[in-house]
Enzyme design. Structure first.
Site, short mmCIF file in Angstrom:
data_model
loop_
_atom_site.label_atom_id
_atom_site.label_comp_id
_atom_site.label_asym_id
_atom_site.label_seq_id
_atom_site.Cartn_x
_atom_site.Cartn_y
_atom_site.Cartn_z
N HIS A 1 8.16 -11.80 6.63
CA HIS A 1 9.15 -10.85 6.13
C HIS A 1 10.56 -11.23 6.59
O HIS A 1 11.53 -11.09 5.83
CB HIS A 1 8.80 -9.43 6.58
CG HIS A 1 9.66 -8.38 5.97
ND1 HIS A 1 9.76 -8.20 4.61
CD2 HIS A 1 10.47 -7.45 6.54
CE1 HIS A 1 10.60 -7.20 4.36
NE2 HIS A 1 11.03 -6.73 5.51
N HIS B 1 18.24 -22.25 -14.05
CA HIS B 1 17.03 -22.80 -13.45
C HIS B 1 17.16 -22.83 -11.93
O HIS B 1 18.10 -23.36 -11.39
CB HIS B 1 16.80 -24.21 -14.00
CG HIS B 1 15.53 -24.82 -13.54
ND1 HIS B 1 15.42 -26.16 -13.29
CD2 HIS B 1 14.32 -24.30 -13.26
CE1 HIS B 1 14.19 -26.44 -12.90
NE2 HIS B 1 13.51 -25.32 -12.88
N ASP C 1 11.83 -3.02 -2.49
CA ASP C 1 11.56 -1.62 -2.22
C ASP C 1 12.83 -0.95 -1.71
O ASP C 1 13.85 -1.60 -1.47
CB ASP C 1 10.38 -1.46 -1.25
CG ASP C 1 10.61 -2.06 0.13
OD1 ASP C 1 11.77 -2.08 0.61
OD2 ASP C 1 9.63 -2.50 0.75
N TYR D 1 6.86 -3.65 2.46
CA TYR D 1 6.76 -5.06 2.05
C TYR D 1 6.55 -5.24 0.55
O TYR D 1 6.15 -6.31 0.10
CB TYR D 1 5.68 -5.81 2.83
CG TYR D 1 5.79 -5.64 4.31
CD1 TYR D 1 6.86 -6.18 5.01
CD2 TYR D 1 4.83 -4.93 5.03
CE1 TYR D 1 6.98 -6.01 6.39
CE2 TYR D 1 4.94 -4.76 6.40
CZ TYR D 1 6.01 -5.31 7.08
OH TYR D 1 6.13 -5.15 8.43
N ALA D 2 6.83 -4.23 -0.25
CA ALA D 2 6.68 -4.35 -1.72
C ALA D 2 7.95 -4.96 -2.28
O ALA D 2 8.79 -4.29 -2.87
CB ALA D 2 6.38 -3.00 -2.34
N ASN D 3 8.09 -6.25 -2.03
CA ASN D 3 9.28 -7.00 -2.45
C ASN D 3 8.83 -8.35 -3.00
O ASN D 3 7.87 -8.94 -2.51
CB ASN D 3 10.20 -7.27 -1.25
CG ASN D 3 10.53 -6.03 -0.47
OD1 ASN D 3 11.21 -5.16 -0.95
ND2 ASN D 3 10.02 -5.95 0.76
#
Length: 129
Positions: A96, A20, A28, A118-120
């Site tokens: 970012h 947890h 990316d 920024y595809a994270n």
């Protein structure tokens, strides 16, 4: 043989060992990976696999309590969530630079072949009870 969608043994094991509040990052191809977290590199070639594909499969096994994406990803998508960002919870947004700092505390970072800036996403493990 597993019955769920996730066949990658290393990634399946990593998810099974999360507790947890532990963080798993799906990033990316350009996301810097800190030395601390376990690295699972799935990148084959530019675009394969895509963040959306990895995220979709990871969500079949991981209970997500919270998600974090970079505010720059929302800005690039003209103020809405990017298409790749299909999550069971509304994501928190951070810069970012802050996102990269948060990855230092992650247990696992999964590198994809995604080439979209920024595809994270950071997924924070929840509990099922």
């Amino acid at each position: 043989m597993k019955r769920t969608a996730l066949l990658n043994a290393e990634l399946s094991h990593a998810i099974a060992t999360l507790g947890h509040g532990d963080m798993l990052v799906i990033g990316d191809v350009g996301l810097p990976i800190p030395t601390g977290p376990r690295r699972i590199d799935l990148a084959l070639t530019p675009g394969i696999p895509a963040v959306a594909d990895v995220l979709r499969v990871v969500l079949t096994e991981l209970q997500v309590e919270k998600a974090v994406i970079a505010s720059e990803a929302v800005e690039r998508a003209q103020g809405r969530l990017p298409d790749w960002c299909q999550l069971p919870v509304a994501p928190q947004t951070v810069s970012h630079e802050e996102f990269k700092r948060l990855t230092e505390r992650a247990r696992v970072v999964v590198r994809t072949g995604e080439c979209t800036p920024y595809a994270n996403v950071i997924l924070v493990a929840g509990v099922t009870f």
